[in-house]
Design a protein around this motif. Sequence first.
Motif, PDB file in Angstrom:
ATOM      1  N   TRP A  22     -28.661  14.137  -2.667  1.00 18.42           N
ATOM      2  CA  TRP A  22     -28.612  13.263  -1.488  1.00 18.42           C
ATOM      3  C   TRP A  22     -29.627  13.687  -0.437  1.00 18.42           C
ATOM      4  O   TRP A  22     -30.258  12.844   0.209  1.00 18.42           O
ATOM      5  N   ALA A  23     -29.808  14.997  -0.268  1.00 17.64           N
ATOM      6  CA  ALA A  23     -30.767  15.483   0.726  1.00 17.64           C
ATOM      7  C   ALA A  23     -32.194  15.115   0.355  1.00 17.64           C
ATOM      8  O   ALA A  23     -32.957  14.591   1.181  1.00 17.64           O
ATOM      9  N   LYS A  24     -32.578  15.356  -0.898  1.00 16.72           N
ATOM     10  CA  LYS A  24     -33.952  15.078  -1.317  1.00 16.72           C
ATOM     11  C   LYS A  24     -34.223  13.577  -1.429  1.00 16.72           C
ATOM     12  O   LYS A  24     -35.375  13.148  -1.363  1.00 16.72           O
ATOM     13  N   SER A  25     -33.159  12.784  -1.596  1.00 11.51           N
ATOM     14  CA  SER A  25     -33.322  11.331  -1.684  1.00 11.51           C
ATOM     15  C   SER A  25     -33.250  10.662  -0.319  1.00 11.51           C
ATOM     16  O   SER A  25     -33.461   9.449  -0.216  1.00 11.51           O
ATOM     17  N   GLY A  26     -32.911  11.427   0.705  1.00  8.91           N
ATOM     18  CA  GLY A  26     -32.919  10.889   2.065  1.00  8.91           C
ATOM     19  C   GLY A  26     -31.897   9.805   2.321  1.00  8.91           C
ATOM     20  O   GLY A  26     -32.126   8.940   3.177  1.00  8.91           O
ATOM     21  N   ASN A  27     -30.776   9.798   1.563  1.00  5.59           N
ATOM     22  CA  ASN A  27     -29.742   8.774   1.756  1.00  5.59           C
ATOM     23  C   ASN A  27     -30.282   7.373   1.491  1.00  5.59           C
ATOM     24  O   ASN A  27     -29.832   6.396   2.073  1.00  5.59           O
ATOM     25  N   ARG A  28     -31.271   7.269   0.589  1.00  4.04           N
ATOM     26  CA  ARG A  28     -31.898   5.985   0.275  1.00  4.04           C
ATOM     27  C   ARG A  28     -31.926   5.757  -1.230  1.00  4.04           C
ATOM     28  O   ARG A  28     -32.077   6.699  -2.012  1.00  4.04           O
ATOM     29  N   CYS A  29     -31.811   4.494  -1.613  1.00  2.00           N
ATOM     30  CA  CYS A  29     -31.953   4.125  -3.018  1.00  2.00           C
ATOM     31  C   CYS A  29     -33.394   4.373  -3.452  1.00  2.00           C
ATOM     32  O   CYS A  29     -34.338   3.986  -2.754  1.00  2.00           O
ATOM     33  N   ALA A  30     -33.570   4.995  -4.607  1.00  2.00           N
ATOM     34  CA  ALA A  30     -34.911   5.341  -5.077  1.00  2.00           C
ATOM     35  C   ALA A  30     -35.741   4.122  -5.445  1.00  2.00           C
ATOM     36  O   ALA A  30     -36.960   4.218  -5.582  1.00  2.00           O
ATOM     37  N   ILE A  31     -35.122   2.946  -5.582  1.00  2.00           N
ATOM     38  CA  ILE A  31     -35.866   1.739  -5.947  1.00  2.00           C
ATOM     39  C   ILE A  31     -36.099   0.837  -4.738  1.00  2.00           C
ATOM     40  O   ILE A  31     -37.238   0.528  -4.400  1.00  2.00           O
ATOM     41  N   CYS A  32     -35.027   0.425  -4.073  1.00  2.00           N
ATOM     42  CA  CYS A  32     -35.179  -0.542  -2.969  1.00  2.00           C
ATOM     43  C   CYS A  32     -35.240   0.120  -1.598  1.00  2.00           C
ATOM     44  O   CYS A  32     -35.480  -0.565  -0.592  1.00  2.00           O
ATOM     45  N   LYS A  33     -34.967   1.436  -1.517  1.00  2.00           N
ATOM     46  CA  LYS A  33     -34.992   2.209  -0.272  1.00  2.00           C
ATOM     47  C   LYS A  33     -33.880   1.821   0.699  1.00  2.00           C
ATOM     48  O   LYS A  33     -33.921   2.167   1.870  1.00  2.00           O
ATOM     49  N   ALA A  34     -32.880   1.089   0.229  1.00  2.00           N
ATOM     50  CA  ALA A  34     -31.765   0.704   1.095  1.00  2.00           C
ATOM     51  C   ALA A  34     -30.992   1.951   1.524  1.00  2.00           C
ATOM     52  O   ALA A  34     -30.816   2.895   0.751  1.00  2.00           O
ATOM     53  N   GLU A  35     -30.509   1.941   2.791  1.00  2.00           N
ATOM     54  CA  GLU A  35     -29.679   3.034   3.275  1.00  2.00           C
ATOM     55  C   GLU A  35     -28.337   2.968   2.555  1.00  2.00           C
ATOM     56  O   GLU A  35     -27.705   1.914   2.488  1.00  2.00           O
ATOM     57  N   LEU A  36     -27.881   4.108   2.028  1.00  2.00           N
ATOM     58  CA  LEU A  36     -26.716   4.103   1.163  1.00  2.00           C
ATOM     59  C   LEU A  36     -25.416   4.395   1.898  1.00  2.00           C
ATOM     60  O   LEU A  36     -24.364   3.871   1.553  1.00  2.00           O
ATOM     61  N   PHE A  37     -25.473   5.227   2.904  1.00  2.00           N
ATOM     62  CA  PHE A  37     -24.277   5.570   3.666  1.00  2.00           C
ATOM     63  C   PHE A  37     -24.642   5.536   5.135  1.00  2.00           C
ATOM     64  O   PHE A  37     -25.372   6.369   5.635  1.00  2.00           O
ATOM     65  N   SER A  38     -24.143   4.542   5.833  1.00  2.00           N
ATOM     66  CA  SER A  38     -24.494   4.360   7.234  1.00  2.00           C
ATOM     67  C   SER A  38     -23.719   5.319   8.124  1.00  2.00           C
ATOM     68  O   SER A  38     -22.532   5.585   7.897  1.00  2.00           O
ATOM     69  N   LYS A  39     -24.380   5.839   9.140  1.00  2.00           N
ATOM     70  CA  LYS A  39     -23.713   6.737  10.086  1.00  2.00           C
ATOM     71  C   LYS A  39     -22.651   5.997  10.896  1.00  2.00           C
ATOM     72  O   LYS A  39     -21.803   6.614  11.542  1.00  2.00           O
ATOM     73  N   GLU A  40     -22.715   4.650  10.859  1.00  2.00           N
ATOM     74  CA  GLU A  40     -21.734   3.854  11.583  1.00  2.00           C
ATOM     75  C   GLU A  40     -20.541   3.478  10.703  1.00  2.00           C
ATOM     76  O   GLU A  40     -19.642   2.770  11.135  1.00  2.00           O
ATOM     77  N   LEU A  47     -29.181   5.900  -6.497  1.00  2.00           N
ATOM     78  CA  LEU A  47     -29.465   4.470  -6.424  1.00  2.00           C
ATOM     79  C   LEU A  47     -28.333   3.723  -5.728  1.00  2.00           C
ATOM     80  O   LEU A  47     -27.216   4.224  -5.620  1.00  2.00           O
ATOM     81  N   CYS A  48     -28.632   2.514  -5.287  1.00  2.00           N
ATOM     82  CA  CYS A  48     -27.573   1.619  -4.831  1.00  2.00           C
ATOM     83  C   CYS A  48     -26.854   1.068  -6.068  1.00  2.00           C
ATOM     84  O   CYS A  48     -27.346   1.197  -7.191  1.00  2.00           O
ATOM     85  N   ARG A  49     -25.704   0.443  -5.855  1.00  2.00           N
ATOM     86  CA  ARG A  49     -24.909  -0.035  -6.985  1.00  2.00           C
ATOM     87  C   ARG A  49     -25.650  -1.070  -7.816  1.00  2.00           C
ATOM     88  O   ARG A  49     -25.576  -1.067  -9.051  1.00  2.00           O
ATOM     89  N   ASN A  50     -26.366  -1.975  -7.138  1.00  2.00           N
ATOM     90  CA  ASN A  50     -27.074  -3.026  -7.877  1.00  2.00           C
ATOM     91  C   ASN A  50     -28.135  -2.455  -8.810  1.00  2.00           C
ATOM     92  O   ASN A  50     -28.257  -2.872  -9.969  1.00  2.00           O
ATOM     93  N   HIS A  51     -28.906  -1.492  -8.309  1.00  2.00           N
ATOM     94  CA  HIS A  51     -29.981  -0.946  -9.139  1.00  2.00           C
ATOM     95  C   HIS A  51     -29.449   0.026 -10.187  1.00  2.00           C
ATOM     96  O   HIS A  51     -30.081   0.206 -11.242  1.00  2.00           O
ATOM     97  N   HIS A  52     -28.291   0.644  -9.929  1.00  2.95           N
ATOM     98  CA  HIS A  52     -27.663   1.454 -10.974  1.00  2.95           C
ATOM     99  C   HIS A  52     -27.307   0.567 -12.167  1.00  2.95           C
ATOM    100  O   HIS A  52     -27.589   0.895 -13.316  1.00  2.95           O
ATOM    101  N   LYS A  53     -26.718  -0.570 -11.872  1.00  7.71           N
ATOM    102  CA  LYS A  53     -26.349  -1.504 -12.945  1.00  7.71           C
ATOM    103  C   LYS A  53     -27.594  -2.009 -13.663  1.00  7.71           C
ATOM    104  O   LYS A  53     -27.606  -2.145 -14.894  1.00  7.71           O
ATOM    105  N   GLU A  54     -28.664  -2.260 -12.899  1.00  6.80           N
ATOM    106  CA  GLU A  54     -29.880  -2.805 -13.507  1.00  6.80           C
ATOM    107  C   GLU A  54     -30.528  -1.817 -14.466  1.00  6.80           C
ATOM    108  O   GLU A  54     -30.902  -2.185 -15.579  1.00  6.80           O
TER     109      GLU A  54
END
Length: 236
Positions: A12-30, A70-77
Amino acid sequence: MPISDKVRKKLWAKSGNRCAICKAELFSKEAADETLNIGEECHIISSAENGPRHKDGLLNYDSYENLLLLCRNHHKEIDTLIDSYTEDLLMYMKSNHENWVRNTLDQSLGKEEKIQPKLLTRMTSGKELLSILFGIQGCRTDYDEASTEEESEFIGSIFQTLSDYADLSGMGIEPFEKVKIATQLSQLLKELELKGYFLFAERVVENILHNGQKLDNWAIATLILKKADSSEIIML
């Protein structure tokens, strides 16, 4: 063996809380609860005998090196289109994403960027090229200067074709259509090689300024067409 806390934190640290494909934020601080966490720790090589990209004999299937965030969508893909998302391609995407995270953080902290030679990967398969073109929002191109009008028209037609495929891929196409496009791109790469050209490409995510407006997290492809005998090509 489950994924250890140490490996999970590193991923999680090296991935920056982002999906490796779409770069979507995976866990929001909010986020108020864990149900808003859309990140999934995905295995590049599955431990299951019939799982995606399975190989026997891997000592630790839950190692950091075998995991991709990855995000869920890209994991499935990636686990559905296993012919398109090969082990080598996913390893490349993991490395490219983690480099992007590190460089983005360094720039935000005002660290001086080291001057390094620019290395782009030669495209040898259509599915590899499609992963770079898929859903891009911008494209940079370059090429060796043409010596004849015929050569100029050929180069222009190649970039136009790649642009058309990029536009098509961003229109919500079905999985079987992706496979078809990847096959067509493989044929295009073979045609290029017969003509004495190699195509090099990369995909990055950038913040850009357009008409005075800041646009965040735009996927940009760089496509460079070089003659096969170019002195700029380095064999690694």
